[in-house]
Design a protein around this motif. Sequence first.
Motif, PDB file in Angstrom:
ATOM      1  N   GLY A 337      -4.067  38.950  50.224  1.00  0.00           N
ATOM      2  CA  GLY A 337      -3.928  38.786  51.666  1.00  0.00           C
ATOM      3  C   GLY A 337      -4.267  37.389  52.160  1.00  0.00           C
ATOM      4  N   GLU A 338      -4.250  37.267  53.485  1.00  0.00           N
ATOM      5  CA  GLU A 338      -4.515  35.957  54.102  1.00  0.00           C
ATOM      6  C   GLU A 338      -5.905  35.438  53.745  1.00  0.00           C
ATOM      7  OE1 GLU A 338      -3.862  36.655  58.240  1.00  0.00           O
ATOM      8  OE2 GLU A 338      -1.763  37.197  57.940  1.00  0.00           O
ATOM      9  N   SER A 339      -6.865  36.358  53.552  1.00  0.00           N
ATOM     10  CA  SER A 339      -8.235  35.942  53.231  1.00  0.00           C
ATOM     11  C   SER A 339      -8.297  35.178  51.910  1.00  0.00           C
ATOM     12  CB  SER A 339      -9.154  37.164  53.151  1.00  0.00           C
ATOM     13  OG  SER A 339      -8.709  38.057  52.135  1.00  0.00           O
ATOM     14  N   PHE A 340      -7.373  35.486  50.991  1.00  0.00           N
ATOM     15  CA  PHE A 340      -7.345  34.818  49.687  1.00  0.00           C
ATOM     16  C   PHE A 340      -7.149  33.311  49.851  1.00  0.00           C
ATOM     17  CE2 PHE A 340      -4.938  33.165  46.053  1.00  0.00           C
ATOM     18  CZ  PHE A 340      -5.688  33.596  44.977  1.00  0.00           C
ATOM     19  N   TYR A 341      -6.408  32.926  50.884  1.00  0.00           N
ATOM     20  CA  TYR A 341      -6.054  31.513  51.076  1.00  0.00           C
ATOM     21  C   TYR A 341      -6.989  30.784  52.044  1.00  0.00           C
ATOM     22  CZ  TYR A 341      -1.821  33.437  49.001  1.00  0.00           C
ATOM     23  OH  TYR A 341      -0.945  34.086  48.163  1.00  0.00           O
ATOM     24  N   HIS A 342      -8.010  31.501  52.560  1.00  0.00           N
ATOM     25  CA  HIS A 342      -8.841  30.916  53.622  1.00  0.00           C
ATOM     26  C   HIS A 342      -9.512  29.617  53.191  1.00  0.00           C
ATOM     27  CE1 HIS A 342     -11.152  30.815  57.296  1.00  0.00           C
ATOM     28  NE2 HIS A 342     -12.273  30.708  56.593  1.00  0.00           N
ATOM     29  N   LEU A 392       1.360  28.108  54.847  1.00  0.00           N
ATOM     30  CA  LEU A 392       1.502  26.861  54.080  1.00  0.00           C
ATOM     31  C   LEU A 392       0.611  26.900  52.835  1.00  0.00           C
ATOM     32  CD1 LEU A 392       1.556  24.270  57.011  1.00  0.00           C
ATOM     33  CD2 LEU A 392       3.396  24.610  55.352  1.00  0.00           C
ATOM     34  N   ALA A 393      -0.605  27.422  52.989  1.00  0.00           N
ATOM     35  CA  ALA A 393      -1.521  27.521  51.845  1.00  0.00           C
ATOM     36  C   ALA A 393      -0.943  28.462  50.786  1.00  0.00           C
ATOM     37  CB  ALA A 393      -2.889  28.021  52.309  1.00  0.00           C
ATOM     38  N   ALA A 394      -0.357  29.580  51.237  1.00  0.00           N
ATOM     39  CA  ALA A 394       0.249  30.538  50.303  1.00  0.00           C
ATOM     40  C   ALA A 394       1.426  29.901  49.572  1.00  0.00           C
ATOM     41  CB  ALA A 394       0.704  31.783  51.058  1.00  0.00           C
ATOM     42  N   LEU A 395       2.261  29.161  50.318  1.00  0.00           N
ATOM     43  CA  LEU A 395       3.418  28.496  49.713  1.00  0.00           C
ATOM     44  C   LEU A 395       2.966  27.514  48.633  1.00  0.00           C
ATOM     45  CD1 LEU A 395       6.512  27.870  49.721  1.00  0.00           C
ATOM     46  CD2 LEU A 395       6.024  26.093  51.416  1.00  0.00           C
ATOM     47  N   LYS A 396       1.969  26.693  48.961  1.00  0.00           N
ATOM     48  CA  LYS A 396       1.513  25.699  47.980  1.00  0.00           C
ATOM     49  C   LYS A 396       0.913  26.376  46.746  1.00  0.00           C
ATOM     50  CE  LYS A 396      -1.147  21.574  47.123  1.00  0.00           C
ATOM     51  NZ  LYS A 396      -2.175  20.604  47.549  1.00  0.00           N
ATOM     52  N   HIS A 397       0.123  27.422  46.954  1.00  0.00           N
ATOM     53  CA  HIS A 397      -0.506  28.107  45.823  1.00  0.00           C
ATOM     54  C   HIS A 397       0.551  28.704  44.894  1.00  0.00           C
ATOM     55  CE1 HIS A 397      -2.828  31.229  43.684  1.00  0.00           C
ATOM     56  NE2 HIS A 397      -3.818  30.358  43.780  1.00  0.00           N
TER      57      HIS A 397
END
Length: 663
Positions: A337-342, A392-397
């Motif tokens: 989820g979003e928390s993973f990328y926080h 954006l963080a998810a895309l980069k990861h």
Amino acid sequence: MALWSSTLLLAFLSLGGENEIKLLSAEIERLKNFGCLGVSPSLEGLRDENAKLKYRLNFLKKSLQEERSKSTKSMININSCLQEIFGAAIQAAYPDLENPPLVVTPSQQPKFGDYQCNSAMGISQILLKTREQKVSPREIAERIVKNIPANECIEKVEIAGPGFINVHLRKDFVSKHLSSLLINGVQPPAIGKRKKVVVDFSSPNIAKEMHVGHLRSTIIGESMCRLFEFVGYDVLRLNHLGDWGTQFGMLIAHLQDKFPDYLSVSPPIGDLQAFYKESKQRFDTEEEFKKRAYQCVVLLQSKNPDFIKAWNLICDVSRREFQKIYNCLDITIIERGESFYHEMMKDIVKEFEDKGFVQVDDGRKVVFVPGFPVPLTIMKSDGGYTYDTSDLAALKHRLCEEKGDILIYVVDSGQSVHLQTVFAAGQMIGWYDPKVTRVTHAAFGVVLGEDKKKFKTRSGDTVRLIDLLEEGLKRAMDKLKDKERDKVLTPEELKAAQTSVAFGCIKYADLSHNRLNDYVFSFDKMLDDRGNTAAYLLYAFTRIRAIARLANIDEQMLRKAAREEVLVLDHEKEWKLGKCILRFPEILQKILEDLLLHTLCDYLYELATTFTEFYDSCYCVEKDRQTGQIVKVNMWRLLLCEATATVMAKGFDILGIKPVQRM
């Protein structure tokens, strides 16, 4: 080893000149440097260069033999095979023509052969535009035909009309590949290098129930994953849960008030949807509660242990509810989820700042992406992050850490502009090159009710997904009892048939429509056993499977026959069915390119109806009319039945539908 390298090396191995050996040696070293070939310690001990080369040649020969062995089991894509043949013919006929059009399609009518090459018209136009040469398409077609290389699949070609090239396949070629299918099973077509595919799908929000809007993303995403896995890609299935953000402040504040001992006693939150509504109402009407909710967000984001525990408690209640639905629909997915990328978001903001892409607008940090009118907000004026930042963080990861070669976002069409902006920002900052990495939004339309409006309950609420699935089970059982299947099936078989029909019909109704369009949800239509529905296909499948069983032919006998029998395709319906079965790899290849799964549903329906034509015209099992005793079994026709069922079973598997042996 990459496919093109294998082809190149095969060519080298067939030559024996000194220059060719030098080229091969250079190619081996290049592959070794890129990690394609390992170097044995024993090789390093060899002093003689010729001995080294001989060792490498033997290694390569062994690798190539293994690769050839794999490729012989792959199902042949006849369309691709014909494209290679006609591509070579066009190249030989017009060697100076750059990127000539190559159009090969299955024929719509038997009188026009089995396939058609329709490239002559396009080449005629190119010659007129680029060279001012007026050449008739028919003359071009004749020239192409003269240059068709020797091959094992074409029986004859005919030029029709203005320049259509009608292709007739060899029956022994089709028969041979049907036998291969029966011996080896349904194998994926050869698609070249193995790739990493990341699929983002389902993605419900914590503390909110999954509703009918999540149905499409979940079903479509699961089916796409199954397809990519079948062809041999490494697939990462991601559930981008909405599990972080300001809403958790009000949920935690409400949790503290309602269950003050939540840290020591697990709170019995039964209905999380009601819990969410209560907290939202308080947030909107109680100023003091609102302030406390904001304080809870700050404490949560600072990783206060008590608040992390409260957050986990709320998330776990949702997870259990989501899992019930995933179990029903046989969905496999990894939560991220979003928390993973926080923790990554701070670095995302810094990277965009360092590269000069950030502008400050009324205290917000925004990024304007060329070609998109609305900027991405990567930091709010209060210092908080946004959906833009987490996406954006998810895309980069997924690009830089997961090393995804193909990224697919199965998200509704309403998010199209947002996602395209995020993808374009990723390109702009240099995270990926679209010529190398495929990043795609697999958009889909909304689910409509039978009134053609957004699907809602009578009271106007969004339809809960769990209610929809339970209704499907009830209706499927009613349908089976109407057909008196409860009188011939055991309780276990009846339960299996109910589940197969209920969930299969819900999935198929979605997947059989072009995902880009809205579709009308109707239990009556999807449970109808006539027409292009899962109910019809599941019944057809069980009937096909029963043919051999009723003739007392078991699997072992079929396997033996597959190795020994020649599949005779003399009857026009045998020929039509045989060709239809072998089109399966073409269908899969098309879906890998456009991600439109309704093509597979259309194909399975066509296969089932083609089989019915065959079965009505060609006796598989001949019986004495007086006694009903079996007098003759036409084994090659039973093998056609088996090949049809085998392909249908794999098609069902890709669609996530579980057929049953008895219905």
